[in-house]
Design a protein around this motif. Sequence first.
Motif, PDB file in Angstrom:
ATOM      1  N   GLY A 137      29.161 -20.740  -2.304  1.00 12.22           N
ATOM      2  CA  GLY A 137      29.204 -19.789  -3.411  1.00 12.22           C
ATOM      3  C   GLY A 137      30.628 -19.408  -3.784  1.00 12.22           C
ATOM      4  O   GLY A 137      30.842 -18.596  -4.674  1.00 12.22           O
ATOM      5  N   ILE A 138      31.616 -20.008  -3.126  1.00 14.60           N
ATOM      6  CA  ILE A 138      33.021 -19.736  -3.441  1.00 14.60           C
ATOM      7  C   ILE A 138      33.429 -20.680  -4.567  1.00 14.60           C
ATOM      8  O   ILE A 138      33.482 -21.891  -4.391  1.00 14.60           O
ATOM      9  N   PHE A 139      33.675 -20.151  -5.738  1.00 14.96           N
ATOM     10  CA  PHE A 139      34.070 -20.988  -6.860  1.00 14.96           C
ATOM     11  C   PHE A 139      35.442 -20.618  -7.386  1.00 14.96           C
ATOM     12  O   PHE A 139      36.001 -21.310  -8.205  1.00 14.96           O
ATOM     13  N   SER A 140      35.998 -19.528  -6.905  1.00 14.66           N
ATOM     14  CA  SER A 140      37.316 -19.092  -7.332  1.00 14.66           C
ATOM     15  C   SER A 140      38.221 -19.101  -6.105  1.00 14.66           C
ATOM     16  O   SER A 140      38.190 -18.187  -5.297  1.00 14.66           O
ATOM     17  N   PHE A 141      38.991 -20.150  -5.962  1.00 13.43           N
ATOM     18  CA  PHE A 141      39.828 -20.342  -4.787  1.00 13.43           C
ATOM     19  C   PHE A 141      41.282 -20.292  -5.238  1.00 13.43           C
ATOM     20  O   PHE A 141      41.694 -21.082  -6.074  1.00 13.43           O
ATOM     21  N   THR A 142      42.046 -19.348  -4.716  1.00 11.02           N
ATOM     22  CA  THR A 142      43.435 -19.196  -5.148  1.00 11.02           C
ATOM     23  C   THR A 142      44.385 -19.377  -3.981  1.00 11.02           C
ATOM     24  O   THR A 142      44.007 -19.220  -2.817  1.00 11.02           O
ATOM     25  N   GLY A 143      45.619 -19.691  -4.291  1.00  6.92           N
ATOM     26  CA  GLY A 143      46.661 -19.847  -3.291  1.00  6.92           C
ATOM     27  C   GLY A 143      48.015 -19.838  -3.969  1.00  6.92           C
ATOM     28  O   GLY A 143      48.129 -20.043  -5.183  1.00  6.92           O
ATOM     29  N   SER A 144      49.056 -19.608  -3.180  1.00  9.65           N
ATOM     30  CA  SER A 144      50.400 -19.545  -3.758  1.00  9.65           C
ATOM     31  C   SER A 144      51.189 -20.830  -3.544  1.00  9.65           C
ATOM     32  O   SER A 144      52.224 -21.033  -4.172  1.00  9.65           O
ATOM     33  N   LYS A 145      50.719 -21.705  -2.669  1.00  9.55           N
ATOM     34  CA  LYS A 145      51.390 -22.985  -2.456  1.00  9.55           C
ATOM     35  C   LYS A 145      50.345 -24.069  -2.201  1.00  9.55           C
ATOM     36  O   LYS A 145      49.187 -23.781  -1.910  1.00  9.55           O
ATOM     37  N   ARG A 146      50.751 -25.307  -2.308  1.00 10.68           N
ATOM     38  CA  ARG A 146      49.832 -26.438  -2.204  1.00 10.68           C
ATOM     39  C   ARG A 146      49.085 -26.462  -0.871  1.00 10.68           C
ATOM     40  O   ARG A 146      47.914 -26.799  -0.822  1.00 10.68           O
ATOM     41  N   GLU A 147      49.747 -26.095   0.203  1.00 13.42           N
ATOM     42  CA  GLU A 147      49.129 -26.133   1.531  1.00 13.42           C
ATOM     43  C   GLU A 147      47.937 -25.184   1.637  1.00 13.42           C
ATOM     44  O   GLU A 147      47.061 -25.379   2.479  1.00 13.42           O
ATOM     45  N   ASP A 148      47.884 -24.156   0.807  1.00 12.00           N
ATOM     46  CA  ASP A 148      46.759 -23.218   0.821  1.00 12.00           C
ATOM     47  C   ASP A 148      45.456 -23.872   0.368  1.00 12.00           C
ATOM     48  O   ASP A 148      44.377 -23.371   0.647  1.00 12.00           O
ATOM     49  N   PHE A 149      45.568 -24.980  -0.365  1.00  9.04           N
ATOM     50  CA  PHE A 149      44.392 -25.647  -0.906  1.00  9.04           C
ATOM     51  C   PHE A 149      43.903 -26.803  -0.038  1.00  9.04           C
ATOM     52  O   PHE A 149      42.954 -27.478  -0.401  1.00  9.04           O
ATOM     53  N   VAL A 150      44.571 -27.049   1.076  1.00  8.65           N
ATOM     54  CA  VAL A 150      44.124 -28.068   2.018  1.00  8.65           C
ATOM     55  C   VAL A 150      43.386 -27.348   3.141  1.00  8.65           C
ATOM     56  O   VAL A 150      43.986 -26.667   3.957  1.00  8.65           O
ATOM     57  N   LEU A 151      42.059 -27.479   3.152  1.00 15.17           N
ATOM     58  CA  LEU A 151      41.235 -26.806   4.151  1.00 15.17           C
ATOM     59  C   LEU A 151      41.085 -27.703   5.374  1.00 15.17           C
ATOM     60  O   LEU A 151      40.659 -28.849   5.252  1.00 15.17           O
ATOM     61  N   ASP A 152      41.423 -27.171   6.547  1.00  9.89           N
ATOM     62  CA  ASP A 152      41.258 -27.930   7.787  1.00  9.89           C
ATOM     63  C   ASP A 152      39.901 -27.623   8.413  1.00  9.89           C
ATOM     64  O   ASP A 152      39.104 -26.864   7.874  1.00  9.89           O
ATOM     65  N   LYS A 153      39.643 -28.216   9.578  1.00  6.45           N
ATOM     66  CA  LYS A 153      38.351 -28.069  10.242  1.00  6.45           C
ATOM     67  C   LYS A 153      38.040 -26.608  10.548  1.00  6.45           C
ATOM     68  O   LYS A 153      36.911 -26.151  10.348  1.00  6.45           O
ATOM     69  N   LYS A 154      39.025 -25.864  10.987  1.00  8.87           N
ATOM     70  CA  LYS A 154      38.821 -24.449  11.328  1.00  8.87           C
ATOM     71  C   LYS A 154      38.383 -23.654  10.094  1.00  8.87           C
ATOM     72  O   LYS A 154      37.446 -22.865  10.144  1.00  8.87           O
ATOM     73  N   ALA A 155      39.068 -23.867   8.980  1.00  8.50           N
ATOM     74  CA  ALA A 155      38.727 -23.148   7.740  1.00  8.50           C
ATOM     75  C   ALA A 155      37.361 -23.576   7.205  1.00  8.50           C
ATOM     76  O   ALA A 155      36.594 -22.740   6.717  1.00  8.50           O
ATOM     77  N   LEU A 156      37.050 -24.858   7.306  1.00  7.46           N
ATOM     78  CA  LEU A 156      35.763 -25.347   6.817  1.00  7.46           C
ATOM     79  C   LEU A 156      34.603 -24.819   7.643  1.00  7.46           C
ATOM     80  O   LEU A 156      33.524 -24.553   7.131  1.00  7.46           O
ATOM     81  N   MET A 157      34.818 -24.653   8.934  1.00 10.08           N
ATOM     82  CA  MET A 157      33.758 -24.112   9.785  1.00 10.08           C
ATOM     83  C   MET A 157      33.637 -22.608   9.639  1.00 10.08           C
ATOM     84  O   MET A 157      32.593 -22.028   9.935  1.00 10.08           O
ATOM     85  N   ALA A 158      34.688 -21.945   9.178  1.00  8.80           N
ATOM     86  CA  ALA A 158      34.636 -20.498   8.957  1.00  8.80           C
ATOM     87  C   ALA A 158      33.884 -20.154   7.682  1.00  8.80           C
ATOM     88  O   ALA A 158      33.351 -19.041   7.551  1.00  8.80           O
ATOM     89  N   ASN A 159      33.828 -21.085   6.716  1.00  9.86           N
ATOM     90  CA  ASN A 159      33.079 -20.848   5.487  1.00  9.86           C
ATOM     91  C   ASN A 159      31.596 -20.748   5.807  1.00  9.86           C
ATOM     92  O   ASN A 159      31.058 -21.542   6.561  1.00  9.86           O
ATOM     93  N   GLU A 160      30.946 -19.780   5.221  1.00 10.33           N
ATOM     94  CA  GLU A 160      29.512 -19.546   5.457  1.00 10.33           C
ATOM     95  C   GLU A 160      28.736 -19.827   4.180  1.00 10.33           C
ATOM     96  O   GLU A 160      29.280 -19.783   3.083  1.00 10.33           O
ATOM     97  N   ARG A 161      27.450 -20.044   4.355  1.00 10.61           N
ATOM     98  CA  ARG A 161      26.556 -20.219   3.206  1.00 10.61           C
ATOM     99  C   ARG A 161      26.472 -18.906   2.451  1.00 10.61           C
ATOM    100  O   ARG A 161      26.378 -17.844   3.039  1.00 10.61           O
ATOM    101  N   ALA A 162      26.472 -18.987   1.139  1.00 14.32           N
ATOM    102  CA  ALA A 162      26.368 -17.783   0.308  1.00 14.32           C
ATOM    103  C   ALA A 162      25.027 -17.122   0.553  1.00 14.32           C
ATOM    104  O   ALA A 162      23.981 -17.765   0.567  1.00 14.32           O
ATOM    105  N   LYS A 163      25.049 -15.824   0.762  1.00 18.04           N
ATOM    106  CA  LYS A 163      23.816 -15.074   1.074  1.00 18.04           C
ATOM    107  C   LYS A 163      22.851 -15.059  -0.099  1.00 18.04           C
ATOM    108  O   LYS A 163      21.653 -15.087   0.068  1.00 18.04           O
ATOM    109  N   ASP A 164      23.380 -15.010  -1.326  1.00 19.40           N
ATOM    110  CA  ASP A 164      22.485 -14.940  -2.490  1.00 19.40           C
ATOM    111  C   ASP A 164      21.853 -16.288  -2.839  1.00 19.40           C
ATOM    112  O   ASP A 164      20.996 -16.361  -3.677  1.00 19.40           O
ATOM    113  N   LEU A 165      22.283 -17.351  -2.175  1.00 19.93           N
ATOM    114  CA  LEU A 165      21.699 -18.675  -2.449  1.00 19.93           C
ATOM    115  C   LEU A 165      20.586 -19.007  -1.455  1.00 19.93           C
ATOM    116  O   LEU A 165      19.920 -20.018  -1.584  1.00 19.93           O
ATOM    117  N   GLU A 166      20.383 -18.182  -0.437  1.00 20.87           N
ATOM    118  CA  GLU A 166      19.371 -18.475   0.579  1.00 20.87           C
ATOM    119  C   GLU A 166      17.967 -18.216   0.093  1.00 20.87           C
ATOM    120  O   GLU A 166      17.681 -17.449  -0.745  1.00 20.87           O
TER     121      GLU A 166
END
Length: 166
Positions: A137-166
């Motif tokens: 459900g995250i569609f607005s992703f912001t960052g101040s540098k290019r590295e902020d937009f590269v999601l690693d395994k830790k960040a991908l596993m921290a993302n949760e399913r949107a509650k309103d989509l369940e």
Amino acid sequence: MAIKVVPRYGKSFKDKLYLPAIAGGMKTTFKHFIKNLSDIDNLKTMQYPEVQPTDLNERYRGVHRLTKFDDGSEKCVACFMCATACPAECIFIEAEERFDEHNEKRPKEFKIDLLECVFCGYCVEACPCDAIRMDTGIFSFTGSKREDFVLDKKALMANERAKDLE
């Protein structure tokens, strides 16, 4: 076989000026402007980002997430199917051996470059073990540098399913 000659249009002085075409476009624009100005309450404008969309359904593709087993370990078996299916080639995986009861291998590194991703969902469809999803459900992703937009395994596993989509 005879050669067919196709006549070219736009050779007249009136067509070369482009003024009639510009006037026709301006006529359409002003017609819509007057219609919207007379019925301003019927405009479908959202004050983004203050007002977030509420019409997201379960098929909406948001930012990726990696699913986990009940013990918190990743379901990904590092089969590279998602990286192979990705038309933008934005998924980078490095595999390592796994020493638990789940699978034979797992990703040592798993990165997704959101600036290259086209959010097509092919990675989700290609995954044989349902390890990657795009239902955060995250569609607005912001960052101040290019590295902020590269999601690693830790960040991908921290993302949760949107509650309103369940």
